[in-house]
Structures are given as structure tokens and as C-alpha cells.
Design an enzyme around this catalytic site. Structure first.
Site, PDB file in Angstrom:
ATOM      1  N   HIS A  89       3.693 -10.459  -6.755  1.00 43.16           N
ATOM      2  CA  HIS A  89       2.714  -9.535  -7.338  1.00 43.16           C
ATOM      3  C   HIS A  89       3.179  -8.109  -7.066  1.00 43.16           C
ATOM      4  O   HIS A  89       3.574  -7.784  -5.955  1.00 43.16           O
ATOM      5  CB  HIS A  89       1.341  -9.787  -6.699  1.00 43.16           C
ATOM      6  N   HIS A 115      -0.426  -5.545 -12.598  1.00 40.43           N
ATOM      7  CA  HIS A 115      -1.822  -5.226 -12.902  1.00 40.43           C
ATOM      8  C   HIS A 115      -1.865  -4.280 -14.094  1.00 40.43           C
ATOM      9  O   HIS A 115      -0.831  -3.785 -14.557  1.00 40.43           O
ATOM     10  CB  HIS A 115      -2.541  -4.659 -11.672  1.00 40.43           C
ATOM     11  N   TYR A 142       0.442  -2.070  -5.064  1.00 36.13           N
ATOM     12  CA  TYR A 142      -0.747  -1.435  -5.651  1.00 36.13           C
ATOM     13  C   TYR A 142      -0.511  -0.112  -6.368  1.00 36.13           C
ATOM     14  O   TYR A 142      -1.189   0.214  -7.335  1.00 36.13           O
ATOM     15  CB  TYR A 142      -1.813  -1.187  -4.569  1.00 36.13           C
ATOM     16  N   GLU A 157      -6.870 -15.531  -4.224  1.00 35.59           N
ATOM     17  CA  GLU A 157      -6.756 -14.211  -3.574  1.00 35.59           C
ATOM     18  C   GLU A 157      -8.127 -13.887  -2.980  1.00 35.59           C
ATOM     19  O   GLU A 157      -8.668 -12.810  -3.190  1.00 35.59           O
ATOM     20  CB  GLU A 157      -6.396 -13.132  -4.596  1.00 35.59           C
ATOM     21  N   ASP A 187      -7.117 -13.805 -14.190  1.00 34.25           N
ATOM     22  CA  ASP A 187      -7.875 -13.661 -12.950  1.00 34.25           C
ATOM     23  C   ASP A 187      -9.356 -13.878 -13.263  1.00 34.25           C
ATOM     24  O   ASP A 187      -9.943 -13.149 -14.070  1.00 34.25           O
ATOM     25  CB  ASP A 187      -7.628 -12.265 -12.357  1.00 34.25           C
ATOM     26  N   HIS A 214     -11.762 -10.903 -12.284  1.00 31.70           N
ATOM     27  CA  HIS A 214     -11.604  -9.761 -13.187  1.00 31.70           C
ATOM     28  C   HIS A 214     -12.233 -10.056 -14.548  1.00 31.70           C
ATOM     29  O   HIS A 214     -12.886  -9.182 -15.128  1.00 31.70           O
ATOM     30  CB  HIS A 214     -10.122  -9.422 -13.380  1.00 31.70           C
ATOM     31  N   ASP A 257     -13.937  -4.728  -8.926  1.00 30.02           N
ATOM     32  CA  ASP A 257     -12.914  -5.703  -8.544  1.00 30.02           C
ATOM     33  C   ASP A 257     -13.159  -6.107  -7.096  1.00 30.02           C
ATOM     34  O   ASP A 257     -12.460  -5.659  -6.190  1.00 30.02           O
ATOM     35  CB  ASP A 257     -11.526  -5.076  -8.734  1.00 30.02           C
ATOM     36  N   HIS A 317     -13.423  -9.365  -4.856  1.00 31.40           N
ATOM     37  CA  HIS A 317     -13.233 -10.815  -4.777  1.00 31.40           C
ATOM     38  C   HIS A 317     -14.181 -11.440  -3.751  1.00 31.40           C
ATOM     39  O   HIS A 317     -14.475 -10.836  -2.733  1.00 31.40           O
ATOM     40  CB  HIS A 317     -11.786 -11.144  -4.369  1.00 31.40           C
ATOM     41  N   GLU A 352      -1.723  -9.140 -15.956  1.00 37.70           N
ATOM     42  CA  GLU A 352      -2.995  -9.624 -15.420  1.00 37.70           C
ATOM     43  C   GLU A 352      -4.158  -8.919 -16.103  1.00 37.70           C
ATOM     44  O   GLU A 352      -4.129  -7.701 -16.286  1.00 37.70           O
ATOM     45  CB  GLU A 352      -3.041  -9.373 -13.907  1.00 37.70           C
ATOM     46  N   ARG A 359       0.786  -1.241   0.000  1.00 33.37           N
ATOM     47  CA  ARG A 359       0.000   0.000   0.000  1.00 33.37           C
ATOM     48  C   ARG A 359       0.812   1.283   0.000  1.00 33.37           C
ATOM     49  O   ARG A 359       0.260   2.370   0.036  1.00 33.37           O
ATOM     50  CB  ARG A 359      -0.950   0.015   1.205  1.00 33.37           C
ATOM     51  N   HIS A 416      -5.460 -16.746 -11.314  1.00 29.79           N
ATOM     52  CA  HIS A 416      -5.885 -16.198 -10.023  1.00 29.79           C
ATOM     53  C   HIS A 416      -7.337 -16.631  -9.839  1.00 29.79           C
ATOM     54  O   HIS A 416      -8.204 -16.199 -10.599  1.00 29.79           O
ATOM     55  CB  HIS A 416      -5.825 -14.660 -10.027  1.00 29.79           C
TER      56      HIS A 416
HETATM   57 ZN   LIG Z   1      -8.698  -8.182  -8.081  1.00 29.31          ZN
HETATM   58 ZN   LIG Z   2      -5.606 -11.160  -9.249  1.00 25.45          ZN
END
Ligand SMILES: [Zn+2]
Ligand SMILES: [Zn+2]
Length: 286
Positions: free
Chosen positions: A73, A113, A76, A264, A182, A185, A232, A234, A149, A43, A219
Site C-alpha cells: 500500500h 489511495h 500516506y 485494516e 474498501d 470507504h 474514513d 475503520h 482504491e 507517515r 479491504h
Molecule cells: Zn481507510
Molecule cells: Zn483501505
């Protein structure tokens, strides 16, 4: 038929808190045969040092634990398609350092991403993103495969459609760039993978765009919101809008089942990671 079940490589995103090598112990404890990590606090922009001792312990566990591959990964904040000079510079600096950590730790896959072309055109963002990935291949000394992704679409993201992802792959044309698929997504971006017909249409679309071989990992996430919602969010597997039929079609696809599947899913009281892994395993046709 036991062999087929054992072939499935399933794991979760796990924490590197306290020491990066502890990710292996966390993964082992919940029965993962593969796992994903962030290599810094996801973050923020700041980097906390990873000591030589931590690195050594990580590498030792990588050779001894029989858990593979480890996937990292990106954090962000980086936007690899940013048309703002200051954000772009910060993004590339973080991208470089994170990939360098993969090299040091021997991590073969790095998921990025979608970039956002906010403040410019799709074409401008596309060119920036392609250029960033090309630099990333060098940052990784060709030892790290960069996985693009697919995004939930909407806004100004570049990777909501597999047609666009294919254009990115074709433009770069390098075996060190592949795809992370993913499920949440894709569904949110408008691919209805909640039914048998939907999954077979989706696979047909993959075959005419990026092709199955380009998918390096999956994912596995269900979606809280509906098909085409562009959100988005999950959800635990089977408890969202993709649901049981969608996941059992996906996991029993003869090509997708050979890929590493990484969850995830949310952290809450309804389901643990172990329960999500077991749920996914229960869908595999014996
Ligand atoms: Zn996501
Ligand atoms: Zn993902």
C-alpha cells in the site's frame, strides 16, 4: 463444502518493522493466507534502505510460506493528483521508489489511495491522476498491477464513486490497473452495504461501472460512522455501521468471495486481528 471455506483468502495489514521479511512471520502467526504491508514508514517522505539480505529472505519466504498474494500500500503523503508542482514532484518520487521496491521484492499488487484535486478542478486532478498511474505502470516494469482504491468521498477526492473510478480505468485502458474495494470507504461514500438489498444494489452498480473482474482485492473494514458520512474511520468487523448483515452478504457473494480479503481494522483492546479474521470466517455460509 469444506473446499469453499478453504478457498477464501483472508489476511491483514502487517508491519515490516526490523526487517521486511518478518511481515511473513507476523502474517503466518495470525493465520493469514494473504497480507498487506507498507514498504516504508507511511507517515513520512524518508526511505530507509532495504538490504540485499532482507530482500533475499523476503523472496525465500514468498516462495516457501504459501501466503499469497502479498499486497503493498502506498504511504500516506503522496498525492498523485496534486496540482502543486512541489508536492507533485515529491509524490511521484515516493510513488516511483515504492513501486520499484515491489519489483525488487516480487510484490504483484500496489494499492494507491485517491488523489485530491485541491486548488484546481476535478478535470485537472483527473488528468494528473491518470498520467501518474500511467507512469506507475512503467515504474513497475509492467510487473506490478496498480490498484486504485475507492475513497470515502467528499472533499476533493477523485475516487469516491465507482462511476469516477470507471472513468479512470477507461481512460488508462490497461490490464495493469485494477481496483481495491474498501468496504468502509464505500459505505462512507454513500453506498449502503449494511443490508441485503443494499449489497445487491451495490453489486449491480459495480457490474454497470468497473465490473466485478476489475476488483483485484477487498479491504474489509467496518465503519465507525454512518452511510454517506464521508469519514474514513475503520471499525472492527460487525461492530460498526455496516454490521454483521452487510459483511455476511458481501462475503457470501459468489464473486467477492473469490477475491483476497485484507483487514485494516483498528489495533485496540476490543478485538485482535485473529478475532477479526475468525469473525469474518464465521460469516461464510457452509
Ligand atoms: Zn481507510
Ligand atoms: Zn483501505
Amino acid at each position: 463444502m469444506k473446499e469453499l471455506v478453504d478457498e477464501m483468502n483472508i489476511g491483514c495489514h502487517v508491519s515490516i518493522a526490523k526487517s521486511v521479511d518478518l511481515a511473513f512471520d507476523r502474517a503466518k502467526k495470525i493465520g493469514c493466507s494473504t497480507f498487506q504491508v507498507f514498504l516504508k514508514n507511511p507517515r513520512g517522505w524518508a526511505f530507509k534502505e532495504i538490504s540485499k539480505e532482507e530482500t533475499e529472505r523476503f523472496k525465500k519466504k514468498y516462495s516457501n510460506y504459501n501466503i499469497s498474494p502479498v499486497v503493498a500500500h502506498i504511504s500516506y503523503l503522496p498525492n498523485l493528483a496534486s496540482l502543486d508542482d512541489e508536492i507533485y514532484t515529491k509524490s511521484m518520487d515516493s510513488f516511483r521508489q515504492e513501486i520499484e521496491r515491489c519489483v525488487i521484492l516480487g510484490i504483484p499488487y500496489f494499492v494507491i489511495h485517491s488523489g485530491s484535486y485541491k486548488g484546481g478542478t476535478f478535470q485537472e486532478g483527473f488528468e494528473k491522476y491518470v498520467e501518474s498511474i500511467q507512469k506507475g505502470i512503467d515504474f513497475g516494469k509492467r510487473k506490478v498491477t496498480i490498484l486504485v482504491e475507492n475513497s470515502a468521498g467528499g472533499g476533493r477526492t477523485l475516487t469516491g464513486s465507482f462511476v469516477n473510478i470507471n472513468a479512470i480505468l477507461k481512460e488508462i485502458n490497461d490490464s495493469k490497473v485494477k481496483v481495491c474495494f474498501d468496504t468502509c470507504h464505500a459505505f462512507s461514500a454513500g453506498y449502503d452495504i449494511s443490508s441485503q438489498l443494499g449489497v445487491s444494489n451495490f453489486i449491480a452498480e459495480i457490474e454497470t461501472t468497473i465490473e466485478m473482474e476489475s476488483i483485484a482485492i477487498v479491504h474489509a473494514n467496518d465503519s465507525k460512522t454512518g452511510v454517506g458520512s464521508n469519514r474514513d474511520l475503520h471499525e472492527h468487523l460487525g461492530l460498526g455501521k455496516i454490521g454483521k448483515i452487510g459483511f455476511s452478504e458481501l462475503i457470501n457473494d459468489s464473486d467477492l468471495r473469490k477475491k483476497p480479503w485484507i483487514l485494516e481494522t483498528p489495533i485496540d483492546e476490543r478485538r485482535t486481528d485473529v478475532e477479526n479474521i475468525n469473525y469474518l470466517r464465521s460469516l461464510i455460509n457452509k
